[in-house]
Design a protein around this motif. Structure first.
Motif, PDB file in Angstrom:
ATOM      1  N   ARG A  48       0.823  -1.211   0.000  1.00  0.00           N
ATOM      2  CA  ARG A  48       0.000   0.000   0.000  1.00  0.00           C
ATOM      3  C   ARG A  48       0.856   1.258   0.000  1.00  0.00           C
ATOM      4  N   ARG A  77      -0.386  -6.226   2.543  1.00  0.00           N
ATOM      5  CA  ARG A  77      -1.810  -5.901   2.572  1.00  0.00           C
ATOM      6  C   ARG A  77      -2.072  -4.579   3.300  1.00  0.00           C
ATOM      7  N   ASP A  78      -1.265  -4.293   4.309  1.00  0.00           N
ATOM      8  CA  ASP A  78      -1.486  -3.099   5.125  1.00  0.00           C
ATOM      9  C   ASP A  78      -0.319  -2.125   5.137  1.00  0.00           C
TER      10      ASP A  78
END
Length: 296
Positions: A48, A77-78
């Protein structure tokens, strides 16, 4: 007999992991990055763009991707996830000298080139020493530390161990002359068999430099300033480690104010050989640092 039994058990685990290596999937593509005044290195930058930045700093004689490929798909994912090859490793900066101080400054130089103001520095073994130095040398840039299978000093601080490492380096310098240099195509092909891909990553670093790396690691000792570290810190302890013993890893927990411990039932290569146990503890350690950094 108990010591022999322990060594045999370790060998069985190692053989088992080598026969069933962690799948090489979801590996991000990378690129060469020119660092002004320093040289060219190889980086990956995935995940991200608006997430907290995490630099994954690899262990000695490996590469950024080889050390960290199992954790990247879940972490990105984060987070914004960056790997880099340290100087004289893989496709890292070519240099006449090697020091962990220079490696720490290279990390900040990569952050500059990528437009990253602050980041979490996560390091495995040698990378843990580099992460500590990144904080010490640029404390305004490092928002948190995740220190894995590492300590406030390395084994080569012992003169006998350093001499052994130097002899090993000389022996390996003979071996490296007959080994083919892995091509860019193989290094960038994660679809190859994990063992083939892994061997290419290993041999992209000159084997004969082991003594040089050991000398640099012998000069690292953070015990005098651990108590000054004032950013959220997680320490991931490999509880079966025979290279950096758990007791030495615990020195980080005891010495860094507020450090939190996360245990992995694995040996010194648990980031890959035993990644199934490493991944959940490492990601929890990163998330712990990220949550704490938001409240600082």
């Amino acid at each position: 007999m108990p010591a022999l039994s322990s060594r045999l058990a370790t060998m069985r685990r190692g053989i088992g992991h080598a026969m069933r290596p962690y799948p090489v999937t979801g590996v991000p593509s990378g690129r060469r990055l020119e660092l002004p005044g320093r040289g060219e290195t190889f980086v990956t930058d995935s995940g991200r763009r608006d997430g907290p930045a995490v630099f994954l700093l690899h262990s000695v004689s490996t590469t950024g991707l080889l050390c960290w490929y199992p954790v990247i798909p879940l972490l990105e994912r984060d987070f914004r996830v960056i790997t880099m090859d340290h100087r004289l490793h893989g496709r890292g900066i070519e240099s006449d000298t090697f020091s962990l101080d220079d490696c720490a400054d290279d990390v900040v130089a990569v952050a500059d080139s990528l437009g990253i103001d602050s980041f979490i520095a996560a390091g495995f073994s040698m990378g843990g020493g580099i992460a500590q130095l990144a904080w010490r040398r640029s404390p305004d840039r490092v928002a948190g530390l995740v220190l894995c299978s590492t300590g406030p000093y390395f084994s080569s601080i012992d003169p006998a161990r350093l001499a052994l490492e130097q002899r090993l380096g000389k022996a390996l310098s003979v071996v490296e002359k007959v080994l083919p240099t892995p091509s860019e195509r193989i290094l960038d092909d994660p679809t190859a068999h994990p063992v083939k891909w892994g061997l290419a990553q290993v041999t992209s670093t000159r084997l004969g430099l082991q003594g040089v790396f050991a000398e640099a690691m012998a000069r690292f000792d953070s015990r005098d300033w651990l108590g000054e570290i004032d950013v959220p810190t997680s320490v991931v302890v490999s509880t079966f480690d025979k290279v950096v013993q758990p007791e030495r890893q615990q020195l980080l927990v005891d010495g860094i104010p507020g450090a939190r411990r996360f245990d992995v039932a694995g040996g010194h290569a648990c980031c890959v050989l035993g990644a199934e146990k490493f991944i959940p503890e490492f990601t929890a350690a990163v998330r712990s640092v990220e949550r704490q950094s938001l409240t600082v």
